[in-house]
Design a protein around this motif. Sequence first.
Motif, PDB file in Angstrom:
ATOM      1  N   TYR A  64       6.114  24.595  37.741  1.00  0.00           N
ATOM      2  CA  TYR A  64       5.647  23.935  36.530  1.00  0.00           C
ATOM      3  C   TYR A  64       4.140  23.815  36.693  1.00  0.00           C
ATOM      4  CZ  TYR A  64      10.569  22.737  36.154  1.00  0.00           C
ATOM      5  OH  TYR A  64      11.928  22.801  36.073  1.00  0.00           O
ATOM      6  N   ARG A  65       3.380  24.032  35.650  1.00  0.00           N
ATOM      7  CA  ARG A  65       1.916  24.031  35.742  1.00  0.00           C
ATOM      8  C   ARG A  65       1.319  22.987  34.804  1.00  0.00           C
ATOM      9  NH1 ARG A  65       0.836  28.480  38.732  1.00  0.00           N
ATOM     10  NH2 ARG A  65       2.381  30.131  38.682  1.00  0.00           N
ATOM     11  N   VAL A  66       0.400  22.194  35.351  1.00  0.00           N
ATOM     12  CA  VAL A  66      -0.324  21.199  34.554  1.00  0.00           C
ATOM     13  C   VAL A  66      -1.779  21.177  35.012  1.00  0.00           C
ATOM     14  CG1 VAL A  66       1.695  19.741  34.121  1.00  0.00           C
ATOM     15  CG2 VAL A  66       0.236  19.264  36.081  1.00  0.00           C
ATOM     16  N   THR A  67      -2.644  20.687  34.149  1.00  0.00           N
ATOM     17  CA  THR A  67      -4.054  20.506  34.477  1.00  0.00           C
ATOM     18  C   THR A  67      -4.371  19.018  34.394  1.00  0.00           C
ATOM     19  OG1 THR A  67      -4.637  22.673  33.582  1.00  0.00           O
ATOM     20  CG2 THR A  67      -6.422  21.065  33.798  1.00  0.00           C
ATOM     21  N   VAL A  68      -5.040  18.527  35.437  1.00  0.00           N
ATOM     22  CA  VAL A  68      -5.540  17.154  35.420  1.00  0.00           C
ATOM     23  C   VAL A  68      -7.053  17.265  35.254  1.00  0.00           C
ATOM     24  CG1 VAL A  68      -5.668  14.943  36.607  1.00  0.00           C
ATOM     25  CG2 VAL A  68      -3.692  16.443  36.980  1.00  0.00           C
ATOM     26  N   PRO A  69      -7.585  16.834  34.129  1.00  0.00           N
ATOM     27  CA  PRO A  69      -9.026  16.969  33.896  1.00  0.00           C
ATOM     28  C   PRO A  69      -9.858  16.266  34.976  1.00  0.00           C
ATOM     29  CG  PRO A  69      -7.890  16.376  31.872  1.00  0.00           C
ATOM     30  CD  PRO A  69      -6.898  16.231  32.981  1.00  0.00           C
ATOM     31  N   ALA A  70     -11.087  16.717  35.129  1.00  0.00           N
ATOM     32  CA  ALA A  70     -12.013  16.126  36.098  1.00  0.00           C
ATOM     33  C   ALA A  70     -12.174  14.626  35.847  1.00  0.00           C
ATOM     34  CB  ALA A  70     -13.373  16.819  36.002  1.00  0.00           C
ATOM     35  N   ARG A  71     -12.158  13.868  36.935  1.00  0.00           N
ATOM     36  CA  ARG A  71     -12.362  12.422  36.907  1.00  0.00           C
ATOM     37  C   ARG A  71     -11.411  11.711  35.927  1.00  0.00           C
ATOM     38  NH1 ARG A  71     -17.534  14.564  37.067  1.00  0.00           N
ATOM     39  NH2 ARG A  71     -17.971  13.981  34.918  1.00  0.00           N
ATOM     40  N   ARG A  72     -10.151  12.164  35.939  1.00  0.00           N
ATOM     41  CA  ARG A  72      -9.137  11.586  35.048  1.00  0.00           C
ATOM     42  C   ARG A  72      -7.827  11.398  35.811  1.00  0.00           C
ATOM     43  NH1 ARG A  72     -13.176  11.190  32.554  1.00  0.00           N
ATOM     44  NH2 ARG A  72     -13.611  11.790  30.417  1.00  0.00           N
ATOM     45  N   THR A  73      -6.901  10.723  35.139  1.00  0.00           N
ATOM     46  CA  THR A  73      -5.552  10.561  35.662  1.00  0.00           C
ATOM     47  C   THR A  73      -4.561  11.136  34.655  1.00  0.00           C
ATOM     48  OG1 THR A  73      -3.958   8.983  36.576  1.00  0.00           O
ATOM     49  CG2 THR A  73      -5.245   8.249  34.685  1.00  0.00           C
ATOM     50  N   LEU A  74      -3.435  11.578  35.160  1.00  0.00           N
ATOM     51  CA  LEU A  74      -2.352  12.082  34.307  1.00  0.00           C
ATOM     52  C   LEU A  74      -1.056  11.482  34.814  1.00  0.00           C
ATOM     53  CD1 LEU A  74      -1.210  14.049  32.135  1.00  0.00           C
ATOM     54  CD2 LEU A  74      -1.028  15.741  33.972  1.00  0.00           C
ATOM     55  N   HIS A  75      -0.353  10.769  33.932  1.00  0.00           N
ATOM     56  CA  HIS A  75       0.952  10.233  34.280  1.00  0.00           C
ATOM     57  C   HIS A  75       1.986  11.177  33.674  1.00  0.00           C
ATOM     58  CE1 HIS A  75      -0.352   5.933  35.403  1.00  0.00           C
ATOM     59  NE2 HIS A  75      -1.320   6.808  35.641  1.00  0.00           N
ATOM     60  N   LEU A  76       2.534  12.013  34.523  1.00  0.00           N
ATOM     61  CA  LEU A  76       3.382  13.120  34.100  1.00  0.00           C
ATOM     62  C   LEU A  76       4.851  12.766  34.286  1.00  0.00           C
ATOM     63  CD1 LEU A  76       3.572  16.176  33.300  1.00  0.00           C
ATOM     64  CD2 LEU A  76       3.609  16.634  35.754  1.00  0.00           C
ATOM     65  N   ARG A  77       5.567  12.641  33.182  1.00  0.00           N
ATOM     66  CA  ARG A  77       7.009  12.384  33.261  1.00  0.00           C
ATOM     67  C   ARG A  77       7.740  13.682  33.589  1.00  0.00           C
ATOM     68  NH1 ARG A  77       9.301   8.094  28.842  1.00  0.00           N
ATOM     69  NH2 ARG A  77       7.795   6.426  29.275  1.00  0.00           N
ATOM     70  N   PHE A  78       8.539  13.644  34.643  1.00  0.00           N
ATOM     71  CA  PHE A  78       9.344  14.810  34.994  1.00  0.00           C
ATOM     72  C   PHE A  78      10.328  15.128  33.871  1.00  0.00           C
ATOM     73  CE2 PHE A  78       7.630  13.751  39.068  1.00  0.00           C
ATOM     74  CZ  PHE A  78       7.608  14.931  39.788  1.00  0.00           C
ATOM     75  N   ASN A  79      10.748  14.117  33.110  1.00  0.00           N
ATOM     76  CA  ASN A  79      11.635  14.341  31.956  1.00  0.00           C
ATOM     77  C   ASN A  79      11.021  15.305  30.953  1.00  0.00           C
ATOM     78  OD1 ASN A  79      11.889  11.672  33.133  1.00  0.00           O
ATOM     79  ND2 ASN A  79      13.384  11.200  31.561  1.00  0.00           N
ATOM     80  N   ASP A  80       9.682  15.342  30.885  1.00  0.00           N
ATOM     81  CA  ASP A  80       8.991  16.163  29.886  1.00  0.00           C
ATOM     82  C   ASP A  80       8.757  17.598  30.348  1.00  0.00           C
ATOM     83  OD1 ASP A  80       8.902  13.937  28.250  1.00  0.00           O
ATOM     84  OD2 ASP A  80       6.865  13.383  28.858  1.00  0.00           O
ATOM     85  N   LEU A  81       9.021  17.901  31.613  1.00  0.00           N
ATOM     86  CA  LEU A  81       8.825  19.274  32.100  1.00  0.00           C
ATOM     87  C   LEU A  81       9.922  20.171  31.526  1.00  0.00           C
ATOM     88  CD1 LEU A  81       7.913  18.524  35.827  1.00  0.00           C
ATOM     89  CD2 LEU A  81       6.355  19.172  33.970  1.00  0.00           C
ATOM     90  N   LYS A  82       9.526  21.207  30.814  1.00  0.00           N
ATOM     91  CA  LYS A  82      10.494  22.098  30.144  1.00  0.00           C
ATOM     92  C   LYS A  82      10.366  23.555  30.562  1.00  0.00           C
ATOM     93  CE  LYS A  82      11.910  18.757  27.393  1.00  0.00           C
ATOM     94  NZ  LYS A  82      12.587  17.745  28.167  1.00  0.00           N
TER      95      LYS A  82
END
Length: 126
Positions: A64-82
Amino acid sequence: MTTPEPIGERRWAIAEGYIPPGGTHADDPRFLSHETACLLNTNAQDAQVTITIYFKDRDPAGPYRVTVPARRTLHLRFNDLKDPEPIPRDTDYSSVIESDVPIVVQHTRLDSRQAALALLSTIAYS
């Protein structure tokens, strides 16, 4: 504002994974049972992150591939991975999270199967 030194690691593991089925608050998406990887990127560049999911009785899923922008946070729900496939509910799994730059990973689960919500949170293993 000065840019802090990057913190974190490039490879993390969450050995404990489980998305509870349903829940008593399923009508409100904020309280739907879920697993979350909280990804913190303190770098001056975006973090390109891949996630591989491991199961006890089948081949791994991903990446699964995601990008976390510079100097940011990402709260990634595994439920949303498709993509490439949804992660099944009511199934034990583990995950390996890899990034091209150092990041910090925290794991959180909300279990809403009972009226009194249960929240679990821990730092991932790096």
